[in-house]
Write a protein that holds these residues in place. Sequence first.
Motif, PDB file in Angstrom:
ATOM      1  N   LYS A 165      74.100  26.851 -41.291  1.00  0.00           N
ATOM      2  CA  LYS A 165      73.643  27.504 -41.844  1.00  0.00           C
ATOM      3  C   LYS A 165      74.533  28.806 -40.544  1.00  0.00           C
ATOM      4  N   LEU A 177      72.977   9.731 -40.486  1.00  0.00           N
ATOM      5  CA  LEU A 177      72.436  11.608 -40.997  1.00  0.00           C
ATOM      6  C   LEU A 177      72.456  12.281 -39.524  1.00  0.00           C
ATOM      7  N   HIS A 178      73.411  11.115 -38.363  1.00  0.00           N
ATOM      8  CA  HIS A 178      74.283  13.090 -37.641  1.00  0.00           C
ATOM      9  C   HIS A 178      75.016  13.940 -38.272  1.00  0.00           C
ATOM     10  N   ARG A 179      75.340  13.330 -39.219  1.00  0.00           N
ATOM     11  CA  ARG A 179      76.929  13.980 -39.835  1.00  0.00           C
ATOM     12  C   ARG A 179      76.333  14.817 -40.695  1.00  0.00           C
ATOM     13  N   ILE A 180      75.657  14.667 -41.709  1.00  0.00           N
ATOM     14  CA  ILE A 180      74.474  15.468 -42.741  1.00  0.00           C
ATOM     15  C   ILE A 180      73.724  16.264 -41.349  1.00  0.00           C
ATOM     16  N   ASN A 181      72.813  15.915 -40.430  1.00  0.00           N
ATOM     17  CA  ASN A 181      72.401  17.091 -39.818  1.00  0.00           C
ATOM     18  C   ASN A 181      73.907  18.049 -38.795  1.00  0.00           C
ATOM     19  N   LYS A 182      74.733  18.124 -38.730  1.00  0.00           N
ATOM     20  CA  LYS A 182      75.715  18.757 -37.827  1.00  0.00           C
ATOM     21  C   LYS A 182      76.895  19.699 -38.945  1.00  0.00           C
ATOM     22  N   TYR A 223      74.596  20.216 -42.033  1.00  0.00           N
ATOM     23  CA  TYR A 223      73.633  21.254 -42.054  1.00  0.00           C
ATOM     24  C   TYR A 223      73.970  22.326 -41.525  1.00  0.00           C
ATOM     25  N   ILE A 224      73.724  22.282 -39.495  1.00  0.00           N
ATOM     26  CA  ILE A 224      73.550  23.177 -38.920  1.00  0.00           C
ATOM     27  C   ILE A 224      75.326  23.922 -38.848  1.00  0.00           C
TER      28      ILE A 224
END
Length: 471
Positions: free
Chosen positions: A124, A113-118, A120-121
């Motif tokens: 963006k 989840l951390h990697r996906i979030n990173k 994604y950011i």
Amino acid sequence: MSITKVVAIGSAITLAATDHSYHLRGTNRQLQVDLPDSTPSPSSATSYPMPSWAPTLVPTLIPTDDKRNQTTSNLSKNNHKNRKKEKKRKLASLFTKENIITTIVILLLLQLLHRINKKYIQNKKFKRFEQKVIRKTEAEQKKEKAAEKAKAEAPPPPPPPSEAKQREAIAAVIDELKEKVAKSALEQTDPQEEKQEEKQEVAKMQLRLALNFYHGKGTTKNDEQALRWFTESAKNKNAEAQYHAGLMHHSGEGTNKDISKAFKYYKDSAEQGNANAQYAVGHCCNNEVDETLIYDEELNKKVKDYKKMFESWKKSAEQGHTMAQYRLGQCYLVGKDTPKNYDEAFKWHKKAAKQGHDKSQHILGDMYANGEGTTKNLQKAFKWHRKAAKQGHDESQHILGLMYYHGDGTTQNYQKAFEWVKKSAKQGNAQAQHNLGFMYYHGKGTSKNYQKAYTHFLIYDYLEKEKHTAN
């Protein structure tokens, strides 16, 4: 001792004749009296009055007290052991196989989840930056088109005025300029300079966007988009972008391979002082790129432009480019478009060697060993050959083995000699194969093994024949 004290003690002894141990109340002293079983009870003691100050003796059993102390101690020990066992049991219940697997799965999911979030950011941020660069680029293009349109629609210049009027106009302009200079000539900025600075700022943003596409940073790697933005930045005369655009055309990344276009970009970048581009120009000259060839009247054909190659490499080497320093050192060493100069060759190879270039380290070791361009020094020769050997240079590995074998520049060590010669032989060095066979045959640094010696002699013979055939 007074009679009253004796009577009191006798009375106490009579009352507890069966117990042979007495405790003085209020003290830590014990009194023990052994009496025979036939001793008569001193009944006459009761006829004497007991004074108020006489100590009262209370019978107590020492074994009973010891048992109580031992029991208390054992209970505390048992309680301590039970608490320990309880803690262990609780810990064991936590670290069950199911709990461990669950914990690992949760940690992996959190990491994912951390990697996906990173990511994604990052995506963006990258998209916002890309849109910003596109807007800036479009604005610059509109300005350029407007300037071209204004230039095209500008009215033709008026006919030249008469000589008298011309003089008056010039005088008026001079007076006006003097007034402006007197007021704020130094404070005013040149609009052309401002425009150029703005272009360079846009070019830097375009270069950054291109590098992100090229390396896949914050987005998916895309060579076509990378080349597009390198080209846009190169149009704004960004030297780094020009060099990268040349590289992509040279290697055919994101486009068809085109050496001519690559050389053009290299040349433009090199003229702005880019060290990498200067080296690339020299490399193109050395590899007979059509744009670099010059016509030789004596040979009646186009030949390599060694002079341009040498000049380009020298400019790059002076800026600290490692490969250019190595190439320049070689030019001086073999006399390529310049007279042989061992001092200069030693100077440039040493600069490259200090930056970790293995070939320059090998050549520097040879120059120290032979005293070329410097004083002969076998210790330093050993030092530089060892540096190159550790980086996997097969010739230096072989030479290092020989130096250990003969004790040149170091202590003689047959085992280390064998190790380094073997490493060189594994890389296909023919002389190392021969010397490895020799060491197996004579048992130097290893046990004698005629079969292995014969095998390495055969490999050496094969490699030598293949070398002569190729030549």
